[in-house]
Scaffold this active site. Structure first.
Site, PDB file in Angstrom:
ATOM      1  N   ASN A  92       0.862  -1.189   0.000  1.00 17.12           N
ATOM      2  CA  ASN A  92       0.000   0.000   0.000  1.00 17.12           C
ATOM      3  C   ASN A  92       0.893   1.233   0.000  1.00 17.12           C
ATOM      4  O   ASN A  92       1.476   1.575   1.019  1.00 17.12           O
ATOM      5  CB  ASN A  92      -0.894  -0.062   1.260  1.00 17.12           C
ATOM      6  CG  ASN A  92      -1.750   1.177   1.412  1.00 17.12           C
ATOM      7  OD1 ASN A  92      -1.814   2.027   0.525  1.00 17.12           O
ATOM      8  ND2 ASN A  92      -2.416   1.277   2.553  1.00 17.12           N
ATOM      9  N   LYS A 148       0.016   4.220  -0.312  1.00 18.66           N
ATOM     10  CA  LYS A 148      -0.665   5.405   0.267  1.00 18.66           C
ATOM     11  C   LYS A 148      -0.472   6.612  -0.643  1.00 18.66           C
ATOM     12  O   LYS A 148      -0.393   6.455  -1.859  1.00 18.66           O
ATOM     13  CB  LYS A 148      -0.165   5.638   1.699  1.00 18.66           C
ATOM     14  CG  LYS A 148      -0.256   4.361   2.534  1.00 18.66           C
ATOM     15  CD  LYS A 148      -0.093   4.562   3.995  1.00 18.66           C
ATOM     16  CE  LYS A 148      -0.243   3.223   4.694  1.00 18.66           C
ATOM     17  NZ  LYS A 148      -0.141   3.313   6.131  1.00 18.66           N
ATOM     18  N   HIS A 194      -9.533   0.783   5.070  1.00 18.61           N
ATOM     19  CA  HIS A 194      -8.248   1.039   5.722  1.00 18.61           C
ATOM     20  C   HIS A 194      -8.460   2.004   6.898  1.00 18.61           C
ATOM     21  O   HIS A 194      -9.297   2.908   6.821  1.00 18.61           O
ATOM     22  CB  HIS A 194      -7.254   1.630   4.716  1.00 18.61           C
ATOM     23  CG  HIS A 194      -5.868   1.690   5.265  1.00 18.61           C
ATOM     24  ND1 HIS A 194      -5.462   2.693   6.121  1.00 18.61           N
ATOM     25  CD2 HIS A 194      -4.808   0.859   5.127  1.00 18.61           C
ATOM     26  CE1 HIS A 194      -4.204   2.453   6.471  1.00 18.61           C
ATOM     27  NE2 HIS A 194      -3.790   1.349   5.880  1.00 18.61           N
ATOM     28  N   GLU A 211      -6.882   4.465   7.907  1.00 19.82           N
ATOM     29  CA  GLU A 211      -6.734   5.894   7.586  1.00 19.82           C
ATOM     30  C   GLU A 211      -8.004   6.430   6.935  1.00 19.82           C
ATOM     31  O   GLU A 211      -8.360   7.593   7.130  1.00 19.82           O
ATOM     32  CB  GLU A 211      -5.492   6.095   6.695  1.00 19.82           C
ATOM     33  CG  GLU A 211      -4.213   5.967   7.515  1.00 19.82           C
ATOM     34  CD  GLU A 211      -3.015   5.415   6.757  1.00 19.82           C
ATOM     35  OE1 GLU A 211      -3.006   5.454   5.517  1.00 19.82           O
ATOM     36  OE2 GLU A 211      -2.081   4.926   7.430  1.00 19.82           O
ATOM     37  N   GLU A 224      -5.186  -5.023  10.821  1.00 21.41           N
ATOM     38  CA  GLU A 224      -4.200  -3.953  10.957  1.00 21.41           C
ATOM     39  C   GLU A 224      -4.487  -3.146  12.230  1.00 21.41           C
ATOM     40  O   GLU A 224      -5.308  -2.216  12.211  1.00 21.41           O
ATOM     41  CB  GLU A 224      -4.271  -3.011   9.752  1.00 21.41           C
ATOM     42  CG  GLU A 224      -3.958  -3.682   8.447  1.00 21.41           C
ATOM     43  CD  GLU A 224      -3.416  -2.675   7.443  1.00 21.41           C
ATOM     44  OE1 GLU A 224      -2.254  -2.819   7.046  1.00 21.41           O
ATOM     45  OE2 GLU A 224      -4.147  -1.741   7.090  1.00 21.41           O
ATOM     46  N   GLY A 265       2.378   2.471  10.677  1.00 19.16           N
ATOM     47  CA  GLY A 265       3.278   3.599  10.470  1.00 19.16           C
ATOM     48  C   GLY A 265       3.984   4.073  11.727  1.00 19.16           C
ATOM     49  O   GLY A 265       4.585   5.140  11.754  1.00 19.16           O
ATOM     50  N   SER A 273       3.576  -1.867  10.442  1.00 17.61           N
ATOM     51  CA  SER A 273       5.026  -1.841  10.671  1.00 17.61           C
ATOM     52  C   SER A 273       5.727  -3.162  10.325  1.00 17.61           C
ATOM     53  O   SER A 273       6.709  -3.533  10.977  1.00 17.61           O
ATOM     54  CB  SER A 273       5.343  -1.410  12.112  1.00 17.61           C
ATOM     55  OG  SER A 273       4.869  -0.093  12.337  1.00 17.61           O
TER      56      SER A 273
HETATM   57  P1  PGA Z   1       2.847   0.435   7.649  1.00 14.71           P
HETATM   58  O1  PGA Z   1       1.349   0.563   7.055  1.00 14.71           O
HETATM   59  O2  PGA Z   1       3.423  -0.824   7.078  1.00 14.71           O
HETATM   60  O3  PGA Z   1       3.560   1.676   7.159  1.00 14.71           O
HETATM   61  O4  PGA Z   1       2.715   0.392   9.134  1.00 14.71           O
HETATM   62  C1  PGA Z   1       0.556  -0.556   6.914  1.00 14.71           C
HETATM   63  C2  PGA Z   1      -0.762  -0.174   6.281  1.00 14.71           C
HETATM   64  O5  PGA Z   1      -1.284   0.916   6.561  1.00 14.71           O
HETATM   65  O6  PGA Z   1      -1.327  -0.944   5.490  1.00 14.71           O
END
Ligand code: PGA
Length: 250
Positions: free
Chosen positions: A11, A13, A97, A99, A167, A173, A213
């Protein structure tokens, strides 16, 4: 135990540029990727079609969008629809997601509507669920995750087109990865829920992947857990170590 495929999503983003995605895709085209891992890359929508042109004939990975609205067309400024993704030949979409849920205030109902529209258009869906730190500290992780799944489940009539991404919001992140035990506990609860809700045969085949992460160093241990069938990767999907994550089962 059912032999499920290993699945890794990248992803990107709202990151990248024309030149960066070109080199990332060309690098992936050249990389030695485990042929038993299904890989889906989700660049920003703007880059999906030019990225499609860079896929090689023996495609090592597929492309996905990071979101799609449920109405097929109309006055919805800024959105793209599942029908348009289908039209453009983009086979996957990430939905729900965290976010999207937190920053853009998407409700369980929005996610259910989007899931329904995506499946009706023949797309495959990476459906994301996960608890916040506050919910984890209250001991509500499994309750929250199963609640989010239940809300979307009535929109799903073909589970073979769905991958579930667990997640935890506190791990995304932040560099704070869930331990293999913490992740496995929730993945096992999701698996049990699937078997109970949609039946043993179908429920045991659905891939349940972990996100938050994940990097080239921690992927192997997480991948060794019986109910972790792959990853959804943010930050590390923009780095060379993504290849190590795809190959975590080798
Ligand atoms: P990250 O994000 O690997 O940067 O923690 C994972 C995600 O949001 O799918």
């Amino acid at each position: 135990m059912v032999d499920r495929k290993f699945f890794v999503g990248g992803n990107w983003k709202m990151n990248g540029s024309l030149s960066q995605y070109k080199s990332l895709i060309n690098d992936l085209n050249k990389a030695q990727l485990d042929p038993n891992t299904e890989v889906v890359i989700a660049p920003p929508a703007l880059y999906l079609l030019p990225a499609k042109d860079l896929l090689t004939e023996n495609k090592k990975f597929e492309l996905g969008a990071q979101d799609a609205y449920y109405k097929p067309s109309g006055a919805f400024t800024g959105e793209i629809s599942s029908a348009q993704l289908k039209d453009a030949g983009i086979p996957w979409v990430i939905l729900g997601h965290s976010e999207r849920r937190t920053i853009f205030k998407e409700s369980d109902e929005d996610v259910a509507n989007k899931t329904k529209a995506a499946l009706e258009n023949g797309l495959s869906v990476i459906l994301c669920v996960g608890e916040t730190l506050d919910q984890r500290e209250k001991g509500d992780s499994i309750k929250v995750v199963l609640g989010q799944l239940e809300a979307a489940a009535s929109s799903i009539n073909d589970w073979s087109k769905v991958v579930i991404a667990y997640e935890p919001v506190w791990a995304i992140g932040t560099g704070k990865v869930a331990t293999a035990e913490q992740a496995e506990e929730v993945h096992k609860a999701i698996r049990d829920w699937l078997v109970k809700t949609v039946g043993k045969e179908v429920g045991e085949k659905v891939c349940v992947i972990y996100g938050g992460s994940v990097n080239g160093k921690n992927a192997k241990e997480l991948a060794s857990q019986p109910d972790i069938d792959g990853f959804l990767v943010g930050g590390a999907s923009l780095k060379p170590e993504f290849v190590d994550i795809v190959n975590a089962r080798l």
